[in-house]
Write a protein that holds these residues in place. Sequence first.
Motif, mmCIF file in Angstrom:
data_model
loop_
_atom_site.group_PDB
_atom_site.id
_atom_site.type_symbol
_atom_site.label_atom_id
_atom_site.label_comp_id
_atom_site.label_asym_id
_atom_site.label_seq_id
_atom_site.Cartn_x
_atom_site.Cartn_y
_atom_site.Cartn_z
ATOM 1 N N GLN A 17 -7.435 137.341 90.064
ATOM 2 C CA GLN A 17 -8.103 137.271 88.770
ATOM 3 C C GLN A 17 -9.065 136.103 88.753
ATOM 4 O O GLN A 17 -8.810 135.061 89.349
ATOM 5 C CB GLN A 17 -7.095 137.089 87.648
ATOM 6 N N SER A 18 -10.153 136.279 88.028
ATOM 7 C CA SER A 18 -11.106 135.182 87.900
ATOM 8 C C SER A 18 -11.018 134.609 86.485
ATOM 9 O O SER A 18 -10.499 135.242 85.578
ATOM 10 C CB SER A 18 -12.527 135.671 88.170
ATOM 11 N N GLU A 19 -11.535 133.426 86.312
ATOM 12 C CA GLU A 19 -11.556 132.764 85.008
ATOM 13 C C GLU A 19 -12.778 133.190 84.199
ATOM 14 O O GLU A 19 -13.019 132.659 83.121
ATOM 15 C CB GLU A 19 -11.564 131.247 85.196
ATOM 16 N N GLU A 20 -13.533 134.116 84.694
ATOM 17 C CA GLU A 20 -14.764 134.553 84.034
ATOM 18 C C GLU A 20 -14.442 135.288 82.736
ATOM 19 O O GLU A 20 -13.598 136.178 82.701
ATOM 20 C CB GLU A 20 -15.523 135.489 84.975
ATOM 21 N N GLY A 21 -15.085 134.901 81.644
ATOM 22 C CA GLY A 21 -14.910 135.551 80.353
ATOM 23 C C GLY A 21 -13.681 135.096 79.586
ATOM 24 O O GLY A 21 -13.389 135.629 78.527
ATOM 25 N N VAL A 22 -12.946 134.133 80.074
ATOM 26 C CA VAL A 22 -11.750 133.642 79.393
ATOM 27 C C VAL A 22 -12.149 132.517 78.451
ATOM 28 O O VAL A 22 -12.790 131.559 78.859
ATOM 29 C CB VAL A 22 -10.711 133.133 80.417
#
Length: 116
Positions: A17-22
């Motif tokens: 999972q990426s931290e993008e959009g969190v």
Amino acid sequence: MADRSLRGMRLGSQSLQSEEGVELSDRKRAVYQTESGETFDIVFSADADVPQTWSEPRSGREGRLLGDDGIPVEVAEEDVKAPRTHWDMLLERRSREELEELLQERLQFLRARRGA
């Protein structure tokens, strides 16, 4: 055997999972002080109601909330109602005389059944 191994990934050690959009929610820090003078911080959501007392995570002692000026906030004494017992609820529905009468009826019934 070496040509069949998975390459390019450490299995189980990294998240895909990426931290993008969190977007993290807004937070506020509350400082508490125990009776021994030890202070500790607890982080709450910005829209949460901060309790006036909190248990210290390491020692388990209860701490009081400190205000912005570093002075403990006065704990509001709430009207604590004594818990209602079954007896209290029974006395709300029937008088003591009615309860005595019911008790005698049940005792007579049990004695008659036991004697038969």
